[in-house]
Design a protein around this motif. Structure first.
Motif, PDB file in Angstrom:
ATOM      1  N   PHE A 121       0.805  -1.221   0.000  1.00  0.00           N
ATOM      2  CA  PHE A 121       0.000   0.000   0.000  1.00  0.00           C
ATOM      3  C   PHE A 121       0.843   1.277   0.000  1.00  0.00           C
ATOM      4  CE2 PHE A 121      -2.959  -2.995   2.377  1.00  0.00           C
ATOM      5  CZ  PHE A 121      -3.661  -3.318   1.226  1.00  0.00           C
ATOM      6  N   PHE A 122       2.112   1.164   0.369  1.00  0.00           N
ATOM      7  CA  PHE A 122       2.866   2.423   0.463  1.00  0.00           C
ATOM      8  C   PHE A 122       4.359   2.297   0.170  1.00  0.00           C
ATOM      9  CE2 PHE A 122       4.134   0.499   4.284  1.00  0.00           C
ATOM     10  CZ  PHE A 122       5.285   1.144   4.708  1.00  0.00           C
ATOM     11  N   ALA A 123       4.951   1.109   0.352  1.00  0.00           N
ATOM     12  CA  ALA A 123       6.417   1.028   0.264  1.00  0.00           C
ATOM     13  C   ALA A 123       6.862   0.886  -1.189  1.00  0.00           C
ATOM     14  CB  ALA A 123       6.921  -0.145   1.093  1.00  0.00           C
ATOM     15  N   GLU A 124       8.048   1.373  -1.477  1.00  0.00           N
ATOM     16  CA  GLU A 124       8.665   1.152  -2.784  1.00  0.00           C
ATOM     17  C   GLU A 124       9.631  -0.010  -2.652  1.00  0.00           C
ATOM     18  OE1 GLU A 124       8.264   2.344  -5.678  1.00  0.00           O
ATOM     19  OE2 GLU A 124       7.066   4.135  -5.389  1.00  0.00           O
ATOM     20  N   PRO A 125       9.645  -0.956  -3.587  1.00  0.00           N
ATOM     21  CA  PRO A 125       8.922  -0.989  -4.862  1.00  0.00           C
ATOM     22  C   PRO A 125       7.597  -1.747  -4.785  1.00  0.00           C
ATOM     23  CG  PRO A 125      10.485  -2.777  -4.830  1.00  0.00           C
ATOM     24  CD  PRO A 125      10.600  -2.094  -3.480  1.00  0.00           C
ATOM     25  N   GLN A 126       7.149  -2.106  -3.581  1.00  0.00           N
ATOM     26  CA  GLN A 126       5.947  -2.947  -3.470  1.00  0.00           C
ATOM     27  C   GLN A 126       4.722  -2.302  -4.102  1.00  0.00           C
ATOM     28  OE1 GLN A 126       8.212  -2.435  -1.092  1.00  0.00           O
ATOM     29  NE2 GLN A 126       8.455  -4.177   0.282  1.00  0.00           N
ATOM     30  N   VAL A 127       4.564  -0.972  -3.896  1.00  0.00           N
ATOM     31  CA  VAL A 127       3.346  -0.311  -4.363  1.00  0.00           C
ATOM     32  C   VAL A 127       3.209  -0.393  -5.888  1.00  0.00           C
ATOM     33  CG1 VAL A 127       4.335   2.020  -4.556  1.00  0.00           C
ATOM     34  CG2 VAL A 127       1.913   1.740  -4.025  1.00  0.00           C
ATOM     35  N   ASP A 128       4.332  -0.432  -6.580  1.00  0.00           N
ATOM     36  CA  ASP A 128       4.261  -0.565  -8.043  1.00  0.00           C
ATOM     37  C   ASP A 128       3.733  -1.944  -8.435  1.00  0.00           C
ATOM     38  OD1 ASP A 128       5.387   2.025  -8.634  1.00  0.00           O
ATOM     39  OD2 ASP A 128       7.242   1.230  -7.816  1.00  0.00           O
ATOM     40  N   GLY A 129       3.961  -2.913  -7.569  1.00  0.00           N
ATOM     41  CA  GLY A 129       3.391  -4.246  -7.799  1.00  0.00           C
ATOM     42  C   GLY A 129       1.880  -4.210  -7.659  1.00  0.00           C
ATOM     43  N   LEU A 130       1.394  -3.510  -6.611  1.00  0.00           N
ATOM     44  CA  LEU A 130      -0.061  -3.398  -6.415  1.00  0.00           C
ATOM     45  C   LEU A 130      -0.715  -2.711  -7.615  1.00  0.00           C
ATOM     46  CD1 LEU A 130      -2.637  -3.539  -4.649  1.00  0.00           C
ATOM     47  CD2 LEU A 130      -1.906  -1.414  -3.562  1.00  0.00           C
ATOM     48  N   ILE A 131      -0.078  -1.681  -8.126  1.00  0.00           N
ATOM     49  CA  ILE A 131      -0.604  -1.003  -9.316  1.00  0.00           C
ATOM     50  C   ILE A 131      -0.659  -1.997 -10.488  1.00  0.00           C
ATOM     51  CG2 ILE A 131      -0.026   0.784 -11.041  1.00  0.00           C
ATOM     52  CD1 ILE A 131       1.024   2.479  -8.655  1.00  0.00           C
ATOM     53  N   GLY A 132       0.357  -2.837 -10.571  1.00  0.00           N
ATOM     54  CA  GLY A 132       0.378  -3.867 -11.628  1.00  0.00           C
ATOM     55  C   GLY A 132      -0.780  -4.847 -11.491  1.00  0.00           C
ATOM     56  N   TYR A 133      -1.073  -5.308 -10.249  1.00  0.00           N
ATOM     57  CA  TYR A 133      -2.209  -6.245 -10.085  1.00  0.00           C
ATOM     58  C   TYR A 133      -3.496  -5.557 -10.547  1.00  0.00           C
ATOM     59  CZ  TYR A 133       0.712  -7.543  -5.901  1.00  0.00           C
ATOM     60  OH  TYR A 133       1.705  -7.805  -5.008  1.00  0.00           O
ATOM     61  N   ALA A 134      -3.661  -4.281 -10.127  1.00  0.00           N
ATOM     62  CA  ALA A 134      -4.903  -3.557 -10.462  1.00  0.00           C
ATOM     63  C   ALA A 134      -5.056  -3.437 -11.974  1.00  0.00           C
ATOM     64  CB  ALA A 134      -4.886  -2.176  -9.809  1.00  0.00           C
ATOM     65  N   LYS A 135      -3.949  -3.196 -12.652  1.00  0.00           N
ATOM     66  CA  LYS A 135      -4.014  -3.079 -14.118  1.00  0.00           C
ATOM     67  C   LYS A 135      -4.387  -4.426 -14.749  1.00  0.00           C
ATOM     68  CE  LYS A 135      -0.784   0.800 -14.756  1.00  0.00           C
ATOM     69  NZ  LYS A 135       0.557   1.177 -15.271  1.00  0.00           N
ATOM     70  N   VAL A 136      -3.848  -5.520 -14.203  1.00  0.00           N
ATOM     71  CA  VAL A 136      -4.190  -6.848 -14.722  1.00  0.00           C
ATOM     72  C   VAL A 136      -5.688  -7.103 -14.562  1.00  0.00           C
ATOM     73  CG1 VAL A 136      -3.936  -9.354 -14.320  1.00  0.00           C
ATOM     74  CG2 VAL A 136      -1.908  -7.873 -14.368  1.00  0.00           C
ATOM     75  N   PHE A 137      -6.204  -6.862 -13.355  1.00  0.00           N
ATOM     76  CA  PHE A 137      -7.641  -7.093 -13.119  1.00  0.00           C
ATOM     77  C   PHE A 137      -8.479  -6.214 -14.047  1.00  0.00           C
ATOM     78  CE2 PHE A 137      -6.399  -8.278  -8.530  1.00  0.00           C
ATOM     79  CZ  PHE A 137      -6.479  -9.627  -8.790  1.00  0.00           C
ATOM     80  N   HIS A 138      -8.040  -4.979 -14.212  1.00  0.00           N
ATOM     81  CA  HIS A 138      -8.787  -4.058 -15.068  1.00  0.00           C
ATOM     82  C   HIS A 138      -8.764  -4.558 -16.520  1.00  0.00           C
ATOM     83  CE1 HIS A 138     -10.223  -0.097 -16.525  1.00  0.00           C
ATOM     84  NE2 HIS A 138      -9.454  -0.384 -17.577  1.00  0.00           N
ATOM     85  N   ALA A 139      -7.575  -4.899 -16.993  1.00  0.00           N
ATOM     86  CA  ALA A 139      -7.445  -5.298 -18.405  1.00  0.00           C
ATOM     87  C   ALA A 139      -8.220  -6.574 -18.701  1.00  0.00           C
ATOM     88  CB  ALA A 139      -5.969  -5.481 -18.753  1.00  0.00           C
ATOM     89  N   ALA A 140      -8.311  -7.458 -17.710  1.00  0.00           N
ATOM     90  CA  ALA A 140      -9.014  -8.733 -17.933  1.00  0.00           C
ATOM     91  C   ALA A 140     -10.480  -8.648 -17.516  1.00  0.00           C
ATOM     92  CB  ALA A 140      -8.323  -9.845 -17.161  1.00  0.00           C
ATOM     93  N   ASP A 141     -10.904  -7.456 -17.098  1.00  0.00           N
ATOM     94  CA  ASP A 141     -12.293  -7.235 -16.702  1.00  0.00           C
ATOM     95  C   ASP A 141     -12.722  -8.175 -15.574  1.00  0.00           C
ATOM     96  OD1 ASP A 141     -14.597  -5.791 -16.859  1.00  0.00           O
ATOM     97  OD2 ASP A 141     -15.529  -7.065 -18.384  1.00  0.00           O
ATOM     98  N   LEU A 142     -11.826  -8.385 -14.622  1.00  0.00           N
ATOM     99  CA  LEU A 142     -12.138  -9.237 -13.471  1.00  0.00           C
ATOM    100  C   LEU A 142     -12.653  -8.363 -12.329  1.00  0.00           C
ATOM    101  CD1 LEU A 142      -9.000 -11.567 -13.615  1.00  0.00           C
ATOM    102  CD2 LEU A 142     -11.352 -12.208 -14.143  1.00  0.00           C
ATOM    103  N   SER A 143     -13.681  -8.835 -11.660  1.00  0.00           N
ATOM    104  CA  SER A 143     -14.253  -8.072 -10.550  1.00  0.00           C
ATOM    105  C   SER A 143     -13.509  -8.460  -9.267  1.00  0.00           C
ATOM    106  CB  SER A 143     -15.751  -8.390 -10.488  1.00  0.00           C
ATOM    107  OG  SER A 143     -16.172  -8.679  -9.211  1.00  0.00           O
TER     108      SER A 143
END
Ligand code: SF4
Ligand code: SF4
Length: 508
Positions: free
Chosen positions: A240-262
């Motif tokens: 949620f806040f540390a680098e580089p972990q937060v960039d991973g969370l952004i990556g998961y969100a993009k995957v879910f978004h791109a695959a239209d997963l709820s």
């Protein structure tokens, strides 16, 4: 904090000459009374600590056949002696796995074997006295429970199990470790290791949504407590806040978004990590795991997916069903639980994500296998999937990848030096020295292949490397999240999700 010298990186790993007592001073801070009591242990060293410790040892050995076999079967062959990163980095002979085990074994022998009770000196049996208690506190907090030694032991003796048992005994008599026990208390009462309350978490996620929109022009959501979402994502709070972990969370969100997963995160179970394992406490591990079950039921999700966290995945993969199951209310056509790498890998295999590898062309990458994923769990449906899947994702998202030396990766991977509940500032000397074997392997690929970044899929590894890389002349941002690569490469709005059926990512 103690002054120490960073080990010099050598061209080839060299087994050090032993330096007896070199790390005898290394001890983590002892947990305060309130931290101990909050998680069910005595607040300070109890009066009858010897009797209680010996009794607890008997209980643990009678409950665990594995522990009994590990204590009885060592033949002192020496195969494990040079396999521990803490021995290689510190030269302290008690950091040889067999010597660490013997701190426990010798006490066990003294009180639980005929020969030890009657002829202790003949069989090397030792009293559990104050000196031994101090040795335990020091050296069982110099084991990251990485299990590398067990791979090389002809009997598979697992020092991690012995180390967990020792820490459980120490907690039982009131001598717990501050770092772990404080975190366990926060995870049980607030829901995450950081003690981040719901409003702060909500603000953080909204801020990340704005950042993604600024960067991509696309509204990617990071939902919190969304009822009836299909997927509950449980991720380490460092995401949620540390680098580089937060960039991973952004990556998961993009995957879910791109695959239209709820999907959704949960404020009740806003932590994948489970430090109960590090102190060998089933009860504390269970309490933390139950929050995940409760959140899944409350939100009405169909699946549970874990983010990038090594030991969390081991707890989830190996123990979650026993700790908090059955999970028969989830959709059984998906793995229970599932790793975010399995989800992303399956989407890539099905051509459901559009990836532009060239976005990562400014990087030459290598991959650090995390101990608990490599030697304590699996991914996918094939043996060794935990080695294959992350590498296939990396190769799908970049053009330049080189593995480190064979005897330092996959099943033989070296610990980052900060695992097993040792990622504390008071243990920085141990952490820096314990990172030596990984740093030597990294240096080789930096020199031979111009590697610029090391990818990791564990929050602890990422924090540890960010901290210790500068000690070895590298930059702290040379460690990155695997899903950071995915997040960079993913073309939002260009997914081929329409070609997929609703339930098409990984199934059992
Ligand atoms: S489990 Fe890992 S840290 Fe512990 S003794 Fe074995 S190699 Fe060393
Ligand atoms: S490799 Fe196994 S049997 Fe050999 S000394 Fe180490 S723990 Fe004992």
């Amino acid at each position: 904090m103690i002054d120490f010298e960073t080990p010099v990186l050598k061209e080839y790993p060299i087994i050090p000459l032993i330096q007896p007592g070199a790390m005898a001073h290394s001890k983590p801070y002892v947990a305060r009374q309130d931290l101990q009591e909050k998680i069910g242990f005595p607040g300070e060293l109890i009066d009858d600590w010897q009797d209680i410790a010996i009794k607890k040892m008997g209980e643990l050995v009678s409950k665990s056949r594995a522990l009994l076999v590990f204590l009885d079967s060592c033949v002192k062959c020496g195969a494990c002696t040079d396999k521990c990163h803490y021995f290689l980095g510190t030269a302290d002979p008690v950091n040889m796995p067999v010597a660490r085990q013997d701190l426990f074994r010798d006490v066990y022998r003294r009180y639980y074997t005929f020969a030890g009770r009657n002829f202790p000196k003949l069989v090397g049996a030792r009293e559990f006295d104050r000196e031994m208690l101090d040795l335990w506190y020091s050296y069982f907090h110099q084991c990251s429970q990485c299990r590398r030694c067990s791979v090389y032991c002809p009997f598979g003796i697992d020092t991690a199990e012995i180390s967990m048992a020792a820490r459980e005994i120490l907690d039982t008599i009131g001598v717990g470790q501050k770092y772990c026990n404080e975190i366990i208390g926060k995870a049980q009462t607030i829901g995450n290791n950081l003690g981040l309350p719901k409003p702060a978490l909500k603000d953080t996620l909204e801020g990340l949504e704005e950042d993604i929109e600024d960067e991509t022009g696309v509204k990617v959501r990071l939902p919190l407590d969304q009822k009836n979402a299909d997927i509950l994502l449980v991720t380490p709070s460092a995401d949620f806040f540390a680098e580089p972990q937060v960039d991973g969370l952004i990556g998961y969100a993009k995957v879910f978004h791109a695959a239209d997963l709820s999907w959704t995160l949960s404020s009740h179970a806003s932590e994948a990590a489970n430090f109960g394992m590090f102190i060998g406490s089933y009860e504390n591990m269970q309490k933390i795991s139950m929050r995940i079950r409760d959140a899944a039921l409350e939100l009405g999700v169909k699946r549970i997916v874990f983010g990038e966290c090594g030991h969390a995945w081991r707890v989830a993969y190996s123990f979650m069903n026993t700790l908090a199951g059955p999970f028969d209310f989830l959709d059984q056509s998906y793995p229970v639980p599932q790793h975010i790498c399995e989800v992303t890998h399956d989407l890539i295999q099905r051509n459901a994500l559009t990836l532009d590898k060239s976005t990562n062309d400014d990087r030459v990458l290598t991959f650090h296998d995390s101990c608990n994923i490599s030697r304590g769990s699996r991914m996918g449906n094939i043996p060794g999937g935990q080695f294959v899947i992350p590498r296939e994702i990396i190769k799908a998202t970049c053009n330049h990848f080189y593995d480190m030396a064979d005897d330092t990766i996959k099943e033989a991977t070296f610990c980052c030096g900060g695992g097993g509940g040792l990622l504390a500032d008071d243990l920085i000397e141990l952490r820096v020295k314990g990172a030596l074997p990984r740093m030597e392997a990294l240096k080789q690929v930096v020199e031979n292949h111009s590697v610029t970044h090391m990818v990791a899929i564990c929050a602890i590894c990422k924090s540890q490397f960010s901290r210790v890389l500068p000690y070895y002349g590298l930059e702290m941002d040379q460690v990155i999240s695997l899903h950071q690569l995915v997040g960079n490469a993913i073309v939002l709005g260009g997914s081929k999700q329409n070609s997929l059926s609703a339930n098409s990512d990984v199934k059992t």
